[in-house]
Design a protein around this motif. Sequence first.
Motif, PDB file in Angstrom:
ATOM      1  N   LYS A 247       0.810  -1.224   0.000  1.00 49.79           N
ATOM      2  CA  LYS A 247       0.000   0.000   0.000  1.00 49.79           C
ATOM      3  C   LYS A 247       0.844   1.276   0.000  1.00 49.79           C
ATOM      4  O   LYS A 247       0.400   2.322   0.456  1.00 49.79           O
ATOM      5  CB  LYS A 247      -0.995   0.005   1.165  1.00 49.79           C
ATOM      6  N   ASP A 248       2.052   1.176  -0.521  1.00 53.27           N
ATOM      7  CA  ASP A 248       2.885   2.360  -0.715  1.00 53.27           C
ATOM      8  C   ASP A 248       2.602   2.883  -2.122  1.00 53.27           C
ATOM      9  O   ASP A 248       3.431   2.793  -3.038  1.00 53.27           O
ATOM     10  CB  ASP A 248       4.365   2.002  -0.550  1.00 53.27           C
ATOM     11  N   PHE A 249       1.408   3.433  -2.287  1.00 53.05           N
ATOM     12  CA  PHE A 249       0.949   3.804  -3.616  1.00 53.05           C
ATOM     13  C   PHE A 249       1.739   4.977  -4.205  1.00 53.05           C
ATOM     14  O   PHE A 249       1.898   5.066  -5.424  1.00 53.05           O
ATOM     15  CB  PHE A 249      -0.542   4.134  -3.581  1.00 53.05           C
ATOM     16  N   GLU A 250       2.221   5.865  -3.363  1.00 50.23           N
ATOM     17  CA  GLU A 250       3.002   6.988  -3.873  1.00 50.23           C
ATOM     18  C   GLU A 250       4.276   6.490  -4.550  1.00 50.23           C
ATOM     19  O   GLU A 250       4.618   6.925  -5.656  1.00 50.23           O
ATOM     20  CB  GLU A 250       3.345   7.950  -2.741  1.00 50.23           C
ATOM     21  N   ARG A 251       4.970   5.555  -3.900  1.00 54.87           N
ATOM     22  CA  ARG A 251       6.194   5.007  -4.497  1.00 54.87           C
ATOM     23  C   ARG A 251       5.869   4.220  -5.756  1.00 54.87           C
ATOM     24  O   ARG A 251       6.571   4.348  -6.773  1.00 54.87           O
ATOM     25  CB  ARG A 251       6.913   4.115  -3.490  1.00 54.87           C
ATOM     26  N   ALA A 252       4.818   3.402  -5.687  1.00 55.92           N
ATOM     27  CA  ALA A 252       4.448   2.584  -6.844  1.00 55.92           C
ATOM     28  C   ALA A 252       4.087   3.457  -8.040  1.00 55.92           C
ATOM     29  O   ALA A 252       4.507   3.187  -9.175  1.00 55.92           O
ATOM     30  CB  ALA A 252       3.277   1.675  -6.480  1.00 55.92           C
ATOM     31  N   GLU A 253       3.320   4.511  -7.790  1.00 55.25           N
ATOM     32  CA  GLU A 253       2.914   5.385  -8.890  1.00 55.25           C
ATOM     33  C   GLU A 253       4.107   6.124  -9.479  1.00 55.25           C
ATOM     34  O   GLU A 253       4.209   6.292 -10.699  1.00 55.25           O
ATOM     35  CB  GLU A 253       1.862   6.379  -8.410  1.00 55.25           C
ATOM     36  N   THR A 254       5.018   6.550  -8.624  1.00 56.72           N
ATOM     37  CA  THR A 254       6.210   7.246  -9.107  1.00 56.72           C
ATOM     38  C   THR A 254       7.071   6.328  -9.960  1.00 56.72           C
ATOM     39  O   THR A 254       7.530   6.704 -11.049  1.00 56.72           O
ATOM     40  CB  THR A 254       7.030   7.781  -7.926  1.00 56.72           C
ATOM     41  N   LEU A 255       7.312   5.099  -9.474  1.00 58.25           N
ATOM     42  CA  LEU A 255       8.086   4.138 -10.252  1.00 58.25           C
ATOM     43  C   LEU A 255       7.420   3.841 -11.583  1.00 58.25           C
ATOM     44  O   LEU A 255       8.085   3.735 -12.628  1.00 58.25           O
ATOM     45  CB  LEU A 255       8.261   2.839  -9.458  1.00 58.25           C
ATOM     46  N   SER A 256       6.104   3.701 -11.551  1.00 62.55           N
ATOM     47  CA  SER A 256       5.377   3.399 -12.778  1.00 62.55           C
ATOM     48  C   SER A 256       5.456   4.550 -13.773  1.00 62.55           C
ATOM     49  O   SER A 256       5.778   4.354 -14.949  1.00 62.55           O
ATOM     50  CB  SER A 256       3.912   3.094 -12.450  1.00 62.55           C
ATOM     51  N   ARG A 257       5.173   5.741 -13.296  1.00 67.28           N
ATOM     52  CA  ARG A 257       5.144   6.911 -14.187  1.00 67.28           C
ATOM     53  C   ARG A 257       6.523   7.226 -14.766  1.00 67.28           C
ATOM     54  O   ARG A 257       6.661   7.492 -15.966  1.00 67.28           O
ATOM     55  CB  ARG A 257       4.620   8.117 -13.404  1.00 67.28           C
TER      56      ARG A 257
END
Length: 319
Positions: A247-257
């Motif tokens: 649930k570390d969505f900020e990190r996941a979204e940053t890595l994805s983007r």
Amino acid sequence: MKSATPNASNASVRSIDAFVGVNASMALPMTKGFEPDYQGLGRYARWLVDQGVTGVTVNADTGEGAHLSLEERIRVIESVKSEVGEAILVASGLIASHTQQAVEIASALRTAGADALLVFGIPAFNGKPLPSELVYQYFASLSECDIPLIGFNLTASLGGVVFEPEVIARIATIDNLVALKEASFDAASYVASRDALRSAAPNIAFLSGCDNFMYESFVLGADGALLGYAGLAAELTCQVFGAVASKDFERAETLSRDRMQPLAEVLFGAPVRNSRARIKEGLRLLGLIDETTVRPPLLPLQDSERAAVKAAMTVAGLL
């Protein structure tokens, strides 16, 4: 090469836990003469283990499984199993034309050491409406081979079939169906398939196969992932999947983007069929394979595509 021992009867392969994490659909290294490079395949498999994947799949779309003889598919499994042993799950694509042939191939792949089979659609699945009973009977026949089965929703752009919810609910009653890979490349279809499977059989793993929107598919809900993208960017895929799971969505979204999606758009851009050659080009850039040969009628990459792969891999932090 030591002979492989089938692992399909292991109860752990038949639980959702076996599919949590990232399963990398492997490309198949080939020589300039269009023959499988089994030694290179073994090195590549070991590298994927070191990258943190929980499983690999061979003889699937990324691995040009439809272009291989049965003898070659068997040797591919044996080569990978010989290298990784029981460290990770090794699944094999099951590509056939009709039920009797599929059962014979399934039995051979199981004997070669496959832990599970990713079941591709057959020509009889083409056209709408698709009777759920037709699909059920096909899977029921394969279930008698006593090996875990992974259903496969595959986008039509790669020659596949996306099952309607009622078909998913029907095949979910098959004893040996342990997972469903959803690779429709469409968010609405992905959610419909997820809901159909979880309503019918919450004990069956739901796997994202949507290389075109991986991060979003993880957030929408997936027990695991089975991706051709992970056959190249394995560690990055594991990082994004793990961040979503925690649930570390900020990190996941940053890595994805910033890293994941730019490479995905190059690897799986139109025409999608070129993704096999693009992934091999990436593996060559990493020094993991010697040649980027794909078996005809697949075509080699143009220089512009090679340059695009290199640029995207640089953005992804892989080079």
